[in-house]
Motif scaffolding. Structure first.
Motif, PDB file in Angstrom:
ATOM      1  N   PRO A 146      -9.887  -9.102  10.720  1.00  0.00           N
ATOM      2  CA  PRO A 146     -10.712  -8.566   9.877  1.00  0.00           C
ATOM      3  C   PRO A 146      -9.948  -8.085   8.633  1.00  0.00           C
ATOM      4  O   PRO A 146     -10.500  -7.972   7.477  1.00  0.00           O
ATOM      5  N   GLY A 147      -8.673  -7.676   8.684  1.00  0.00           N
ATOM      6  CA  GLY A 147      -7.994  -7.553   7.571  1.00  0.00           C
ATOM      7  C   GLY A 147      -7.731  -8.475   6.791  1.00  0.00           C
ATOM      8  O   GLY A 147      -8.070  -8.532   5.379  1.00  0.00           O
ATOM      9  N   SER A 148      -7.424  -9.736   7.155  1.00  0.00           N
ATOM     10  CA  SER A 148      -7.563 -10.824   6.397  1.00  0.00           C
ATOM     11  C   SER A 148      -8.886 -11.383   5.476  1.00  0.00           C
ATOM     12  O   SER A 148      -8.886 -11.647   4.600  1.00  0.00           O
ATOM     13  N   GLN A 149      -9.930 -11.134   6.183  1.00  0.00           N
ATOM     14  CA  GLN A 149     -11.299 -11.257   5.637  1.00  0.00           C
ATOM     15  C   GLN A 149     -11.638 -10.002   4.620  1.00  0.00           C
ATOM     16  O   GLN A 149     -12.062 -10.656   3.602  1.00  0.00           O
ATOM     17  N   PHE A 150     -11.120  -9.042   4.860  1.00  0.00           N
ATOM     18  CA  PHE A 150     -11.275  -8.141   3.653  1.00  0.00           C
ATOM     19  C   PHE A 150     -10.532  -8.175   2.697  1.00  0.00           C
ATOM     20  O   PHE A 150     -10.863  -8.172   1.551  1.00  0.00           O
ATOM     21  N   ALA A 151      -9.083  -8.664   2.724  1.00  0.00           N
ATOM     22  CA  ALA A 151      -8.365  -8.981   1.576  1.00  0.00           C
ATOM     23  C   ALA A 151      -8.822 -10.111   0.910  1.00  0.00           C
ATOM     24  O   ALA A 151      -8.658 -10.264  -0.260  1.00  0.00           O
ATOM     25  N   ALA A 152      -9.637 -11.038   1.620  1.00  0.00           N
ATOM     26  CA  ALA A 152      -9.857 -12.285   1.000  1.00  0.00           C
ATOM     27  C   ALA A 152     -11.057 -11.979  -0.044  1.00  0.00           C
ATOM     28  O   ALA A 152     -11.285 -12.184  -1.124  1.00  0.00           O
ATOM     29  N   ARG A 153     -12.222 -11.155   0.512  1.00  0.00           N
ATOM     30  CA  ARG A 153     -13.129 -10.770  -0.384  1.00  0.00           C
ATOM     31  C   ARG A 153     -12.779  -9.847  -1.515  1.00  0.00           C
ATOM     32  O   ARG A 153     -13.311 -10.101  -2.675  1.00  0.00           O
ATOM     33  N   ALA A 154     -11.746  -8.973  -1.275  1.00  0.00           N
ATOM     34  CA  ALA A 154     -11.142  -8.225  -2.300  1.00  0.00           C
ATOM     35  C   ALA A 154     -10.594  -9.219  -3.526  1.00  0.00           C
ATOM     36  O   ALA A 154     -10.642  -8.844  -4.752  1.00  0.00           O
ATOM     37  N   ALA A 155      -9.794 -10.020  -2.959  1.00  0.00           N
ATOM     38  CA  ALA A 155      -9.044 -10.957  -3.841  1.00  0.00           C
ATOM     39  C   ALA A 155      -9.982 -11.808  -5.020  1.00  0.00           C
ATOM     40  O   ALA A 155     -10.100 -11.791  -6.108  1.00  0.00           O
ATOM     41  N   LEU A 156     -11.152 -12.082  -4.179  1.00  0.00           N
ATOM     42  CA  LEU A 156     -12.293 -13.041  -4.852  1.00  0.00           C
ATOM     43  C   LEU A 156     -12.815 -11.974  -5.940  1.00  0.00           C
ATOM     44  O   LEU A 156     -13.465 -12.177  -7.096  1.00  0.00           O
ATOM     45  N   ALA A 157     -13.187 -10.840  -5.372  1.00  0.00           N
ATOM     46  CA  ALA A 157     -13.905  -9.996  -6.493  1.00  0.00           C
ATOM     47  C   ALA A 157     -13.057  -9.321  -7.382  1.00  0.00           C
ATOM     48  O   ALA A 157     -13.543  -9.032  -8.569  1.00  0.00           O
ATOM     49  N   ALA A 173       3.281 -10.536  -1.696  1.00  0.00           N
ATOM     50  CA  ALA A 173       5.027  -9.753  -1.776  1.00  0.00           C
ATOM     51  C   ALA A 173       4.934  -8.644  -0.598  1.00  0.00           C
ATOM     52  O   ALA A 173       5.811  -8.325  -0.411  1.00  0.00           O
ATOM     53  N   HIS A 174       3.745  -8.143  -0.247  1.00  0.00           N
ATOM     54  CA  HIS A 174       3.723  -7.086   0.726  1.00  0.00           C
ATOM     55  C   HIS A 174       4.163  -7.648   2.170  1.00  0.00           C
ATOM     56  O   HIS A 174       3.844  -8.903   2.765  1.00  0.00           O
ATOM     57  N   SER A 175       5.103  -6.587   2.560  1.00  0.00           N
ATOM     58  CA  SER A 175       5.877  -7.288   3.662  1.00  0.00           C
ATOM     59  C   SER A 175       4.982  -6.967   5.104  1.00  0.00           C
ATOM     60  O   SER A 175       5.542  -7.421   6.093  1.00  0.00           O
ATOM     61  N   ALA A 176       4.317  -5.809   4.830  1.00  0.00           N
ATOM     62  CA  ALA A 176       3.642  -5.545   6.221  1.00  0.00           C
ATOM     63  C   ALA A 176       2.381  -6.206   6.203  1.00  0.00           C
ATOM     64  O   ALA A 176       1.867  -6.861   5.516  1.00  0.00           O
ATOM     65  N   ALA A 177       1.353  -5.521   7.604  1.00  0.00           N
ATOM     66  CA  ALA A 177       0.368  -6.172   7.800  1.00  0.00           C
ATOM     67  C   ALA A 177      -0.706  -5.876   6.620  1.00  0.00           C
ATOM     68  O   ALA A 177      -0.708  -4.677   5.971  1.00  0.00           O
ATOM     69  N   ILE A 178      -1.546  -6.775   6.226  1.00  0.00           N
ATOM     70  CA  ILE A 178      -2.864  -6.365   5.151  1.00  0.00           C
ATOM     71  C   ILE A 178      -3.965  -6.243   6.057  1.00  0.00           C
ATOM     72  O   ILE A 178      -4.392  -7.122   6.697  1.00  0.00           O
ATOM     73  N   ASP A 179      -4.234  -5.027   5.778  1.00  0.00           N
ATOM     74  CA  ASP A 179      -5.694  -4.596   6.162  1.00  0.00           C
ATOM     75  C   ASP A 179      -6.437  -3.813   5.142  1.00  0.00           C
ATOM     76  O   ASP A 179      -6.088  -3.806   3.777  1.00  0.00           O
ATOM     77  N   GLU A 180      -7.402  -3.022   5.455  1.00  0.00           N
ATOM     78  CA  GLU A 180      -8.428  -2.641   4.397  1.00  0.00           C
ATOM     79  C   GLU A 180      -7.674  -1.578   3.506  1.00  0.00           C
ATOM     80  O   GLU A 180      -7.673  -1.685   2.371  1.00  0.00           O
ATOM     81  N   THR A 181      -6.740  -0.614   4.257  1.00  0.00           N
ATOM     82  CA  THR A 181      -6.087   0.406   3.736  1.00  0.00           C
ATOM     83  C   THR A 181      -5.103  -0.105   2.691  1.00  0.00           C
ATOM     84  O   THR A 181      -4.909  -0.026   1.447  1.00  0.00           O
ATOM     85  N   SER A 182      -4.149  -1.207   3.187  1.00  0.00           N
ATOM     86  CA  SER A 182      -3.043  -1.669   2.213  1.00  0.00           C
ATOM     87  C   SER A 182      -3.746  -2.491   1.355  1.00  0.00           C
ATOM     88  O   SER A 182      -3.215  -2.572   0.031  1.00  0.00           O
ATOM     89  N   THR A 183      -4.897  -3.236   1.329  1.00  0.00           N
ATOM     90  CA  THR A 183      -5.456  -4.088   0.280  1.00  0.00           C
ATOM     91  C   THR A 183      -5.696  -2.961  -0.790  1.00  0.00           C
ATOM     92  O   THR A 183      -5.718  -3.508  -2.070  1.00  0.00           O
ATOM     93  N   LEU A 184      -6.271  -2.112  -0.655  1.00  0.00           N
ATOM     94  CA  LEU A 184      -7.082  -1.073  -1.665  1.00  0.00           C
ATOM     95  C   LEU A 184      -5.825  -0.574  -2.334  1.00  0.00           C
ATOM     96  O   LEU A 184      -5.950  -0.138  -3.614  1.00  0.00           O
TER      97      LEU A 184
END
Length: 257
Positions: A146-157, A173-184
């Motif tokens: 889900p984190g990847s899916q949220f990030a992909a949608r945010a990137a396209l947006a 460049a982010h070293s930790a997991a990408i999720d909704e919080t880190s994406t925003l």
């Protein structure tokens, strides 16, 4: 049962059949059995017995079949790359970096949570910096949750605010997991209007673009990240810069020719 398993089973059946046929031909040529004589009623049994005594015949048949299947699969992929060229290289919803009018296009299927994609990012930057004619197309391929899916949608947006490149680079460049919080959080750090981004992410066209990427990857037998497409070649998995540049040069030479 998966399509792959069915293909394997079918291949084995064909291999045994081919081996028996090969054994039959060898036995007739060698005079081991007369296909028209009284032994012909037990010909299959004799052929199988011959295989037991000469297993190399079976191995040769299996190897030959595998080579034929690999050649057929390669031809099928090349045909698909040609027939679906526009979808692969010129999808208007796919972000483009580098030289938008470049003479060679490199496509990457990637996931923001893929560690190997993060390793590939500086390599692509280096390839772009060294080649003014290189066009980079990014296919959001969120397969790691889900984190990847949220990030992909945010990137396209983020394209609607003209900040895809900065956002993409910061995410990679982010070293930790990408999720909704880190994406925003990253979105805010690169100057995106986060509230507007959230609204833009609801555009059905974004989900449709990701669905197309997933379907296209499946058709191209891409099931991992990163994967690259350049010319009529598909690279599955992380590669090195010289290999990538070599394929880019080969594609350019073929186009010029």
């Amino acid at each position: 049962m998966t399509r792959t398993n069915l293909a394997i089973i079918a291949s084995l059946v064909l291999s045994v059949g081919a081996a028996v046929a090969s054994a039959a031909a060898i036995m007739m040529v060698a005079g081991v059995v007369d296909a028209g004589g009284p032994e012909s009623t037990s010909f299959e049994a004799q052929a199988r017995a011959y295989l037991m005594d000469n297993p190399e015949v079976l191995m040769q048949s299996v190897q030959q079949l595998e080579e034929q299947l690999q050649a057929s699969a390669a031809d099928e992929l090349k045909t698909m790359l040609r027939d679906r060229h526009e979808e692969i290289f010129n999808d208007p919803t796919a972000p483009v970096l580098g030289n938008a009018s470049g003479d060679v296009t490199l496509v990457e299927f990637f996931d923001y949570n893929c560690p190997y994609c993060r390793k590939a990012a500086p390599m692509l930057d280096e390839a772009e910096a060294a080649d003014s004619g290189l066009r980079l197309v990014f296919k959001e391929f969120p397969i790691l949750g889900p984190g990847s899916q949220f990030a992909a949608r945010a990137a396209l947006a983020s394209q609607k605010q003209g900040k895809y490149e900065a956002f993409h680079d910061a995410m990679m460049a982010h070293s930790a997991a990408i999720d909704e919080t880190s994406t925003l959080e990253i979105a805010g750090q690169v100057g995106l209007d986060v509230e507007q981004l959230k609204k833009d992410m609801q555009d059905p066209a974004i989900d449709e673009a990701i669905k197309r990427n997933l379907a296209l990857a499946g058709d191209l037998r891409i099931n991992g990240t990163p994967s690259f497409v350049v010319g009529d070649e598909i690279i599955r998995g992380l590669t090195d810069l010289p290999t990538l540049q070599g394929l880019i040069a080969d594609t350019r030479a073929a186009t010029d020719g």
